[in-house]
Design a protein around this motif. Sequence first.
Motif, short mmCIF file in Angstrom:
data_model
loop_
_atom_site.label_atom_id
_atom_site.label_comp_id
_atom_site.label_asym_id
_atom_site.label_seq_id
_atom_site.Cartn_x
_atom_site.Cartn_y
_atom_site.Cartn_z
N UNK A 165 -1.94 11.74 -6.58
CA UNK A 165 -2.16 10.40 -7.10
C UNK A 165 -0.91 9.71 -7.63
N UNK A 166 0.16 10.48 -7.81
CA UNK A 166 1.37 9.99 -8.47
C UNK A 166 1.78 8.59 -7.99
N UNK A 167 2.01 8.46 -6.68
CA UNK A 167 2.53 7.22 -6.12
C UNK A 167 1.53 6.07 -6.29
N UNK A 168 0.23 6.41 -6.19
CA UNK A 168 -0.80 5.37 -6.28
C UNK A 168 -0.92 4.82 -7.69
N UNK A 198 -7.05 12.22 2.70
CA UNK A 198 -7.41 13.53 2.16
C UNK A 198 -8.92 13.73 2.15
N UNK A 199 -9.68 12.63 1.95
CA UNK A 199 -11.13 12.78 1.75
C UNK A 199 -11.94 12.46 3.00
N UNK A 200 -11.31 11.89 4.02
CA UNK A 200 -12.06 11.31 5.14
C UNK A 200 -13.09 12.27 5.72
N UNK A 201 -12.67 13.51 5.96
CA UNK A 201 -13.61 14.44 6.59
C UNK A 201 -14.80 14.72 5.69
N UNK A 202 -14.53 14.81 4.38
CA UNK A 202 -15.64 15.02 3.43
C UNK A 202 -16.59 13.82 3.45
N UNK A 223 1.38 -0.86 -7.13
CA UNK A 223 0.98 -0.19 -5.90
C UNK A 223 -0.31 -0.81 -5.36
N UNK A 224 -0.39 -0.87 -4.06
CA UNK A 224 -1.60 -1.41 -3.44
C UNK A 224 -2.56 -0.29 -3.08
N UNK A 225 -3.20 -0.43 -1.93
CA UNK A 225 -4.21 0.54 -1.51
C UNK A 225 -3.64 1.96 -1.47
N UNK A 226 -4.48 2.93 -1.84
CA UNK A 226 -4.06 4.32 -1.90
C UNK A 226 -4.57 5.05 -0.66
N UNK A 227 -3.90 4.85 0.49
CA UNK A 227 -4.41 5.42 1.74
C UNK A 227 -4.37 6.95 1.79
N UNK A 271 0.83 -1.21 0.00
CA UNK A 271 0.00 0.00 0.00
C UNK A 271 0.86 1.25 0.00
N UNK A 272 0.28 2.33 -0.53
CA UNK A 272 0.92 3.64 -0.46
C UNK A 272 0.38 4.32 0.79
N UNK A 273 1.29 4.74 1.68
CA UNK A 273 0.82 5.26 2.97
C UNK A 273 0.74 6.77 3.01
N UNK A 274 1.68 7.43 2.34
CA UNK A 274 1.55 8.89 2.34
C UNK A 274 2.08 9.43 1.01
#
Lengths: 373, 401, 248
Positions: free
Chosen positions: A70-73, A87-91, A78-82, A63-66
């Motif tokens: 989107x580049x790294x994801x 970035x979106x959690x609050x939304x 690459x696995x999960x795009x955490x 997984x990509x952790x930080x």
Amino acid sequence: MTLAYVRTEDAPKRPPPATTAGTWARLRDQFAPTPLSGLATIVIAALLAWTAWTIIHWALISAVWSAPDREACNAVGAGACWPFVKAKALQWVYGFYPIEERWRANLVFLLGGISLLGLLVPQIPLKGLNALFFFLIYPVLTFYLLRGDHFGLVRVDTDQWGGLLVTLIVALTGIVASMPIGILLALGRRSKMPVVRSLSTAFIEIVRGVPLVTVLFMASVMFPLFMPPGVNPDKLLKALIGVALFSAAYMAETVRGGLQAIPKGQYEASMAVGLSYWRMMLLIIMPQALKVVIPGIVNSFISLFKDTSLVSIIGIFDLFNMVQSGFNDAKWASAQTGNTGYFVLGLVYWAFCFAMSRYSQFIERRLNTGHKR
Amino acid sequence: MTAQSPGELRQPPSREAGPFAWFYSPRVRGWLTQLAVFLLLAWGLYAIIFNTQANLKKLNQNFGFDFLTQAAGFDLSTSLIAYSSNATNARALVVGLLNTILIAVLGIIFATVIGFIVGIMRLSRNKVVAGAATLYVEVVRNIPLLLQIFIWYALVLKPLPGVKGAINLFDMIFISNRGVTMPHPLFEEGAWLAPVFLFGALVATWFFRRWARKKQEQTGKSTPVWLTSIPIILLSPVLGLALAGWPLTFDYPSLAGFNFKGGMTIVPEMLALLLALSIYTATYIAETVRAGILAVSHGQSEAAAALGLSRGKALRLVVIPQAMRVIIPPLASQYLNLTKNSSLAIAVGYPDFMYLGGTVNNQTGKAIEVVFILMVVYLGLSLLTAAFMNWFNSRMKLVER
Amino acid sequence: MNQPANSAIIMRSVNKWYGQFHVLRDINLDVKKGERIVICGPSGSGKSTMIRCINRLEEHQQGDIIVDGIPLTTNLKNIDDVRREVGMVFQHFNLFPHLTVLENCTLAPIWVRKEPKAKAEETAMKYLKRVKIPEQALKYPGQLSGGQQQRVAIARALCMNPKIMLFDEPTSALDPEMIKEVLDVMVDLAEGGMTMLCVTHEMAFARQVANRVIFMDQGQIVEENEPNEFFSKPKSPRTKMFLEQILH
């Protein structure tokens, strides 16, 4: 020939022979009672291990952790795009609710959580007051808190509400509205008055006979036509009405099941002590019937919670729609964005529903032991 | 009220005799309540009709079903019958209904197979087998179906290669992100022999079965009916075609530009919907099957064993017939749920009945008429299922004192 | 192990465990052809388990059981053979509710013995007459009283022409007024020379038909004797205590 026999000393109590009851025998009995069964054990275990490994590898190891975007994801392998989730959690929780006003949503979550806890845990007292708060005061309070425009609160229109907040509002409306309407419909269907009975039956059967999507579609395109010209009901309100009607019809059938389970003697005894119809229902029949159907009620809440995702079809930004709409964000759109979003969605819905189903089983066990005693 | 004997027909005490005595009669109260309900409803209906008329006038619309015969004006990705954008709206709706029925029938078949297997697995003595089945049920039934449709759509079908790089099986079947494309059978003159032969084989099997049962009744000897007749049934259409001189050709798909030409394609939307519906409904069917088998008491299989019936025969003759009585009513309602849930096709854009209802409404603005048609059709399906269930229950009900 | 020609059932050093619980301890029993044996004992003493081992509804783990010359092993064929020779009547009847009385009786003859239907029905009617309910043949079990159901269950077992009949508390689930009709059928059967093992607390029945009464306690055979001796002069203190309890 002598028939008589008397045992003079007890046969010794021995432990079972190892071939039939040892650890090995127990293992064989549980995992490979027959060769074919043993083969099934191996195949299924391998399949489960592979699935588990795939998920762990995707969600944790590769997984990509930080990352800032989107580049790294988008990298191969690459696995999960955490970072996308971060970035979106609050939304996802609040939708487009203004940041400085989110304390209002938090207060709603908190009040609802406390009240629900009080209702669900059998040991906590004051169930009646709590129910009164949850089913009457809390929905009104929620509306005024979230929408504002009174008591010095800034007005926040429903098109800014979104995410988990809306999912919970839809579920809550379904629950709160379905109980009283459902109970009335259930009583109506069992009533001796032909007009009341046939109307209740027709409503229940029509709503249960069509898909929820159709009901929501009806609510969104037909309700505006039913209103006086110039009145255009709020989009969320239309969805809520659709969900409320739908869940009420299902609740009615659940409650009716409980009413049927109450022995006739209870009705006769109530009438014999001189209770009127409504007193009898309120004091004697309903408390028993509702208790019997608690597992059924919780199960219909589980369905309702899952069904809230359908409001996204008529354009409400509930949790499901909110997460999905994030996939198209140019900053985050990558090969793994969608997978990650669906994974989180799956976890959230599963956690809510699984918790409810466990609770329903817990209550069922409690009720069973209660009846046996 | 003549010739009173003592202790008979005495006037009830005072309250009833007052000016409001009628108010205490349950019958009067009942009628008043009903009248109130009726008036309330009539008033509501009147308001709705009045408002709707006003709204329609404002929108320059009128109520009527003439839009059904007008040209639809939109294209569809997949259809079971001939369809073009010139076809009528009614035909578009029929296409949708057929697609709904197709997905429902296929979904019911798959869900039943998976559900029965998983339900029986859950009862296994083998901890791994039972555990895997439980895991499947607990995970799948607690995730919204809509999400599952998207997961199948996005995670499994989207990553398939594009048309250019399609997975090629023997140059006949191509799997790509456009779906599964395969040869389309074209029947020519004389192909009717195949269904005729198939029908003949089915009839023959039926007679064979009857004969076998008679023979068993008379001599006690059983004949393996299915072992012999299944190959015959399967081979008969081939035989029919062979006799007619192979009047069957296939339209093979071939790559042309950015898409396939010829053949027939199962669109990915349908695959995603079908997978999700079957796998989701199967969890409910599994629970139904498990409950049904558990409902047959252990004493029944013991009694069968004590009579010398083998495990297989005990299952077939004693346990399953009893379990099916418990299983079938909830099974029918699961089938109905699956059919209703197929309306989620609208979310992935598979042209089922609901999707086309929505599209026709968008094109014509005939909301009331479209909703009416949608409700009537779905209700019709529900009522048919309910009628079947009632018939089945009354037929299979165990006779009791 | 050799078996004398007149022996129906032989149990030698039979032991059985449920998990760690030693439920049958060193059971030795010889039943001769035509012998009628009544087994009694407090609940949980292993009586039912013992007779259920004879047709392998329960599996024993040590010792030998030989039924009509067939040793009971894990060999499925032997188990099938034994079950054809041994009929069983259960406490809760276990009739098949989805089949008529007649179909209940003909199911096993048709599917196990491969008899023609007509012959199986003829046999079934014969035994239904013997248990005195031929007129109920076309009814479903659910339409019959408990006593009638149990008589059907006896007829169903007899239809397989068993050499041995096992009765597992056949009257304990019946209302008092129905017990006699079932016992009458069992007495009739005993007088016909059937080998019978019967778990029951009907002491009058034991006195009337049993050649031997066996008392079990805590998974062991504690005492056995011919009925008059058994009831009048019980030897073991446990037997005495049990008899005092049930005869009062």
